[in-house]
Write a protein that holds these residues in place. Structure first.
Motif, PDB file in Angstrom:
ATOM      1  N   GLY A 169       0.799  -1.221   0.000  1.00 13.25           N
ATOM      2  CA  GLY A 169       0.000   0.000   0.000  1.00 13.25           C
ATOM      3  C   GLY A 169       0.832   1.272   0.000  1.00 13.25           C
ATOM      4  O   GLY A 169       0.713   2.107  -0.918  1.00 13.25           O
ATOM      5  N   PRO A 170       1.697   1.470   0.993  1.00 14.34           N
ATOM      6  CA  PRO A 170       2.541   2.672   1.005  1.00 14.34           C
ATOM      7  C   PRO A 170       3.475   2.745  -0.196  1.00 14.34           C
ATOM      8  O   PRO A 170       3.725   3.835  -0.732  1.00 14.34           O
ATOM      9  CB  PRO A 170       3.327   2.529   2.309  1.00 14.34           C
ATOM     10  CG  PRO A 170       2.502   1.642   3.166  1.00 14.34           C
ATOM     11  CD  PRO A 170       1.846   0.674   2.224  1.00 14.34           C
TER      12      PRO A 170
ATOM     13  N   ALA B 234       4.962   5.453  -5.293  1.00 12.23           N
ATOM     14  CA  ALA B 234       5.333   5.340  -6.707  1.00 12.23           C
ATOM     15  C   ALA B 234       4.305   6.016  -7.609  1.00 12.23           C
ATOM     16  O   ALA B 234       4.660   6.626  -8.633  1.00 12.23           O
ATOM     17  CB  ALA B 234       5.486   3.874  -7.091  1.00 12.23           C
ATOM     18  N   ALA B 235       3.044   5.938  -7.231  1.00 16.39           N
ATOM     19  CA  ALA B 235       1.972   6.498  -8.059  1.00 16.39           C
ATOM     20  C   ALA B 235       2.062   8.001  -8.201  1.00 16.39           C
ATOM     21  O   ALA B 235       1.588   8.569  -9.196  1.00 16.39           O
ATOM     22  CB  ALA B 235       0.617   6.118  -7.460  1.00 16.39           C
ATOM     23  N   LEU B 236       2.689   8.671  -7.240  1.00 17.06           N
ATOM     24  CA  LEU B 236       2.821  10.120  -7.302  1.00 17.06           C
ATOM     25  C   LEU B 236       3.640  10.563  -8.513  1.00 17.06           C
ATOM     26  O   LEU B 236       3.482  11.689  -9.010  1.00 17.06           O
ATOM     27  CB  LEU B 236       3.480  10.645  -6.017  1.00 17.06           C
ATOM     28  CG  LEU B 236       2.667  10.471  -4.734  1.00 17.06           C
ATOM     29  CD1 LEU B 236       3.489  10.906  -3.533  1.00 17.06           C
ATOM     30  CD2 LEU B 236       1.372  11.270  -4.806  1.00 17.06           C
TER      31      LEU B 236
ATOM     32  N   GLU C 186      -9.890  11.358  -3.129  1.00 14.64           N
ATOM     33  CA  GLU C 186     -11.041  11.038  -3.970  1.00 14.64           C
ATOM     34  C   GLU C 186     -12.342  11.024  -3.171  1.00 14.64           C
ATOM     35  O   GLU C 186     -13.381  11.465  -3.664  1.00 14.64           O
ATOM     36  CB  GLU C 186     -10.821   9.681  -4.658  1.00 14.64           C
ATOM     37  CG  GLU C 186      -9.821   9.734  -5.798  1.00 14.64           C
ATOM     38  CD  GLU C 186     -10.290  10.682  -6.898  1.00 14.64           C
ATOM     39  OE1 GLU C 186     -11.247  10.330  -7.616  1.00 14.64           O
ATOM     40  OE2 GLU C 186      -9.716  11.781  -7.020  1.00 14.64           O
ATOM     41  N   ILE C 187     -12.301  10.530  -1.945  1.00 16.99           N
ATOM     42  CA  ILE C 187     -13.500  10.550  -1.113  1.00 16.99           C
ATOM     43  C   ILE C 187     -13.906  11.989  -0.803  1.00 16.99           C
ATOM     44  O   ILE C 187     -15.089  12.352  -0.877  1.00 16.99           O
ATOM     45  CB  ILE C 187     -13.273   9.745   0.183  1.00 16.99           C
ATOM     46  CG1 ILE C 187     -13.199   8.248  -0.136  1.00 16.99           C
ATOM     47  CG2 ILE C 187     -14.381  10.009   1.199  1.00 16.99           C
ATOM     48  CD1 ILE C 187     -12.833   7.382   1.047  1.00 16.99           C
TER      49      ILE C 187
ATOM     50  N   ASN D 107      -4.298   5.645   2.808  1.00 16.09           N
ATOM     51  CA  ASN D 107      -3.896   5.957   1.440  1.00 16.09           C
ATOM     52  C   ASN D 107      -4.301   7.391   1.069  1.00 16.09           C
ATOM     53  O   ASN D 107      -5.471   7.765   1.150  1.00 16.09           O
ATOM     54  CB  ASN D 107      -4.548   4.958   0.478  1.00 16.09           C
ATOM     55  CG  ASN D 107      -4.164   5.206  -0.967  1.00 16.09           C
ATOM     56  OD1 ASN D 107      -4.767   6.021  -1.643  1.00 16.09           O
ATOM     57  ND2 ASN D 107      -3.157   4.492  -1.432  1.00 16.09           N
ATOM     58  N   ARG D 108      -3.333   8.164   0.647  1.00 12.96           N
ATOM     59  CA  ARG D 108      -3.558   9.588   0.359  1.00 12.96           C
ATOM     60  C   ARG D 108      -4.540   9.794  -0.785  1.00 12.96           C
ATOM     61  O   ARG D 108      -5.438  10.636  -0.703  1.00 12.96           O
ATOM     62  CB  ARG D 108      -2.206  10.229   0.020  1.00 12.96           C
ATOM     63  CG  ARG D 108      -2.266  11.667  -0.450  1.00 12.96           C
ATOM     64  CD  ARG D 108      -0.868  12.171  -0.766  1.00 12.96           C
ATOM     65  NE  ARG D 108      -0.901  13.476  -1.403  1.00 12.96           N
ATOM     66  CZ  ARG D 108       0.187  14.132  -1.822  1.00 12.96           C
ATOM     67  NH1 ARG D 108       1.380  13.584  -1.650  1.00 12.96           N
ATOM     68  NH2 ARG D 108       0.080  15.318  -2.390  1.00 12.96           N
TER      69      ARG D 108
END
Length: 340
Positions: free
Chosen positions: A183-184, A189-191, A294-295, A288-289
């Motif tokens: 998760g972290p 990496a997604a950033l 998104e929420i 998760n950021r």
């Protein structure tokens, strides 16, 4: 009233004392992440042995932080769900302390505990969530939507049919060469990646609030195999070395966007139908950021999150839930506890 909580459902050995379900007095967590990182995931037998080694020391430290056993009014322990060997260690410790110290013992469901992490006060000074409450519980072992109309009144309106979302984060991370826990690692990496680079499907199930993640995991595997130019029979363990750093970022970002979007779709639909007074996000994946962003963007109400250190497994959440068990239930016989 001060309640001692004990949590050993997976790979954290934890003990904490919470007063009146809201005030955190002490909180001790011994994590096994470094141990299991070698294997790329939790090994049940190793987890249980580690709990045995440290559980008494962890409990002693938590009780010391509350100024001794004479300050403890009750004990609460996780008894389900989780790894059976790990649960056995925690419940055996709790039963023994309850008998020796003559304290009433209460059994708490691990998922229930995650929801109650949102009831613990922090520096923000937030009020407790109001009922009816809608909870999205997302972790390495669980993905559920729960409607809670009062303390002890739970209705599971949606659950995963197969893998939990946190488990899939771990498996996708391993597939593309990122470390455990996934998760972290994927979030970081997604950033740097392009969230629209790879089009991944959102799974469909026949019940509106149920989840399925096994198909998404397979879709990522097929996309990675195609990207590196190998057949579908090529083993997943050999894919990471064929990916560039940029490709890893893009796969992390595309997967995170799809998984998070899927979760938020279900949450928003449930909010529209049930019109709760409060919405809480619980479990390790709630840290998760991108999920939080998104929420916030899509849900037309404020959302409660526990502080980061109470999102992952801990005993403070078990102690908080235990307090409400004391108010609304009866203690169990420490000699007749069943787990699982």
């Amino acid at each position: 009233m001060k309640v001692l909580g004990i949590e050993t459902s997976c790979d954290e050995t934890a003990a904490a004392v919470v007063e009146d379900g809201r005030k955190l007095i002490s909180n001790v967590v011994n994590s096994q992440i470094d141990i299991h990182a070698v294997y790329g995931g939790v090994v049940p037998e190793v987890a249980a042995r580690s709990h045995i080694e440290v559980v008494n020391a962890v409990v002693r430290e938590a009780v010391k932080g509350a100024e001794g056993w004479e300050e403890i009014d009750a004990i609460a322990v996780t008894y389900r769900p989780g790894l059976l060997g790990s649960l056995l260690v925690g419940t055996l410790a709790a039963r023994t302390y309850a008998a020796l110290k003559k304290k009433p013992l209460y059994l708490v469901d691990h998922i229930e505990g995650h929801i109650y992490a949102n009831f613990i006060e922090d520096e923000r000074g937030l009020a407790a969530p109001e009922f009816p409450l809608l909870a999205l519980v997302v972790s390495g072992g669980h993905t559920q939507l729960i409607l809670m109309r009062g303390h002890g009144d739970f209705e599971i309106i949606g659950t995963t049919r197969d893998d939990a979302v946190g488990e899939v984060f771990d498996k996708v991370a391993k597939m593309i060469g990122l470390p455990y826990p996934g998760g972290p690692a994927i979030g970081k990496a997604a950033l740097s990646g392009d969230r629209g680079k790879f089009k991944l499907p959102k799974p469909k199930v026949d019940k509106p609030y149920d989840f399925s993640f096994s198909g998404l995991k397979t879709a990522v595997l097929r996309a990675v195999q195609k990207e590196v130019g190998v057949g579908i029979d090529f083993p997943s363990g050999g894919l990471a070395e064929r990916l560039s750093e940029e490709q890893v970022w893009d796969f992390a970002a595309s997967f995170e966007k799809t998984a998070v979007g899927y979760l938020v779709d279900k949450l928003c639909a449930a909010y529209e139908e049930f019109a709760p007074k409060s919405v809480v996000i619980a479990g390790g994946v709630s840290a998760n950021r991108y999920l939080r962003e998104e929420i916030t963007r899509r849900l037309p109400c404020s959302v409660d999150y526990a502080v980061m250190e109470l999102c992952t497994d801990n005993a403070a959440m078990i102690a908080s839930a235990g307090y409400f068990h004391v108010l609304n239930g009866s203690p169990c016989d420490p000699y007749e506890v069943e787990i699982g």
